[in-house]
Design an enzyme around this catalytic site. Structure first.
Site, short mmCIF file in Angstrom:
data_model
loop_
_atom_site.label_atom_id
_atom_site.label_comp_id
_atom_site.label_asym_id
_atom_site.label_seq_id
_atom_site.Cartn_x
_atom_site.Cartn_y
_atom_site.Cartn_z
N HIS A 40 3.57 -18.06 -9.97
CA HIS A 40 3.29 -16.87 -10.76
C HIS A 40 4.20 -15.76 -10.26
O HIS A 40 4.14 -15.37 -9.09
CB HIS A 40 1.82 -16.45 -10.64
CG HIS A 40 1.48 -15.27 -11.51
ND1 HIS A 40 1.04 -15.41 -12.82
CD2 HIS A 40 1.53 -13.94 -11.27
CE1 HIS A 40 0.83 -14.21 -13.33
NE2 HIS A 40 1.12 -13.31 -12.42
N CYS A 41 5.04 -15.25 -11.15
CA CYS A 41 6.03 -14.25 -10.76
C CYS A 41 5.57 -12.85 -11.17
O CYS A 41 5.42 -12.57 -12.36
CB CYS A 41 7.38 -14.56 -11.41
SG CYS A 41 8.68 -13.39 -10.95
N PRO A 42 5.33 -11.95 -10.22
CA PRO A 42 4.90 -10.58 -10.59
C PRO A 42 5.99 -9.78 -11.29
O PRO A 42 5.68 -8.85 -12.04
CB PRO A 42 4.54 -9.96 -9.23
CG PRO A 42 5.33 -10.74 -8.23
CD PRO A 42 5.42 -12.13 -8.77
N ASN A 98 5.44 -10.81 -14.71
CA ASN A 98 4.02 -10.77 -15.07
C ASN A 98 3.62 -11.99 -15.90
O ASN A 98 2.96 -11.89 -16.93
CB ASN A 98 3.68 -9.48 -15.84
CG ASN A 98 2.18 -9.28 -15.99
OD1 ASN A 98 1.40 -9.74 -15.16
ND2 ASN A 98 1.77 -8.62 -17.07
#
Length: 363
Positions: free
Chosen positions: A152-154, A157
């Site tokens: 999950h890449c912030p 998002n």
């Protein structure tokens, strides 16, 4: 219920802060390069035109791939991996893990599953109430099971997985090109401003910071991009790089590796002309993945051969590779004619006995 819902909404709103930050930096870099550098600083018209053409090409490809990475919805397991209503009821009523696993084993007997938990059990998500396909994991941030989840890449998002992994790789590639181009073309004017060879104008601040920001992002993106290129070549996700997938025969970090060329083709597709474009060309459906050694589970039906000499047909296992996946191994299967004739002679001698078929590709 209400406080939890409000907290969830706040978390979703705050999760967009990194994306907004990147968008603001990109917008400022566009203004600083086009207006402050090309219009107010570079004296040569020809140099301005050349710089602006290459800048806009890299800018468009960068924004396009970034957009696709952000707004492509993660792929989820299909309905076939959900428990039937009756099975779900029995599963929820059972208190013993052994009894629950028996229910899952029966439900998974007709599914194309080759990976297990560390204890050898069926991978099941109690949150989503679904049997996890191979390489599928639950994302706590997105609150869903994601096919071939990488991480999950912030900064986007979003979950990076089967549906947008190619877009993510291209986003890293074009952002690196974007930063490299800016740093390379701004460097000479950065030095001139620093040594006071150019007049001290309002463009000086933008040019100096444009070089620093581009160089900083270039270094950080280069390491991440190199790491994901290595993962593509090995056919691993970030999760699998830290925790090797477990098969019936044990854990194997190279279990899904088919060789460099086929590994790359799984992510980018067969047609190389589409590789640089943020268009979905990945192979398969995200539910089934060919492995280095493909063999049916003993709980699933084994392939049998019809004893009739003329029109003999083999019934494939209940969990074979589908057509879109199986062609990854077709070259290995059809490239050895001598081995094919030998296999036919062996099959004829077996008669009506049950056999198990295993396919091994290049490592």
């Amino acid at each position: 219920m209400a406080p939890t819902h409000v907290l969830r909404c706040c978390q979703r709103g705050l999760s967009w802060i990194p994306v907004i930050f990147i968008a603001l930096v990109v917008c400022w870099s566009y203004y600083a390069y086009v207006v402050e550098l090309c219009v107010f600083t570079i004296p040569s018209i020809g140099e301005q035109i050349v710089y602006l053409i290459f800048f806009h090409v890299s800018f468009v490809m960068f924004v396009w791939s970034y957009w696709k990475t952000i707004f492509t919805k993660p792929a989820n397991p299909s309905k076939e991996f959900c428990l039937a209503k009756a099975e779900k009821g029995r599963y929820e009523k059972e208190d013993k893990p052994e009894s629950q696993q028996e229910i899952l084993w029966r439900a998974a007997s007709s599914l194309p599953l080759y990976t297990r938990t560390g204890a050898g059990a069926i991978r099941y998500c109690d949150r989503c109430q679904v049997i996890k396909p191979d390489r599928c994991h639950h994302c706590s941030a997105c609150d869903m099971c994601v096919l071939k989840m990488d991480h999950h890449c912030p900064w986007v998002n979003n979950c990076v997985g089967f549906s947008n992994y190619k877009y993510f790789i291209l986003f890293l590639a074009y952002s690196l090109v974007y930063c490299l181009f800016i740093a390379a073309t701004v460097l000479q004017y950065f030095i001139k401003f620093w040594t006071n060879e150019l007049p001290d104008t309002h463009a000086k601040f933008h040019v100096l910071f444009l070089f620093f920001v581009a160089a900083m992002f270039c270094i950080s993106i280069l390491s991440l991009f190199s790491y994901h290129l290595w993962l593509v070549g090995k056919n691993r996700s970030t999760i699998e790089a830290f925790r090797a997938p477990v098969f019936r025969t044990g854990s194997d970090k190279n279990g899904f590796s088919l060789g460099f060329r086929k590994n790359v083709a799984q992510v980018f597709g067969d047609q190389k002309k589409y590789w640089p474009l943020p268009l979905f060309t990945s192979q398969g459906d995200g539910l089934i993945f060919p492995t280095r050694l493909v063999s049916p589970d003993p709980e699933q039906a084994t392939a049998t051969l019809n004893p009739e000499p003329s029109d003999s047909t083999a019934e494939v296992p209940a969990s074979p590779l589908n057509e879109s996946q199986n062609h990854l191994l077709s070259n290995d299967l059809h490239g050895n004619n001598a081995g094919g004739h030998l296999a036919n002679d062996t099959l004829k001698s077996v008669g009506s006995d049950s056999i198990t078929i295993s396919l091994e590709s290049e490592s």
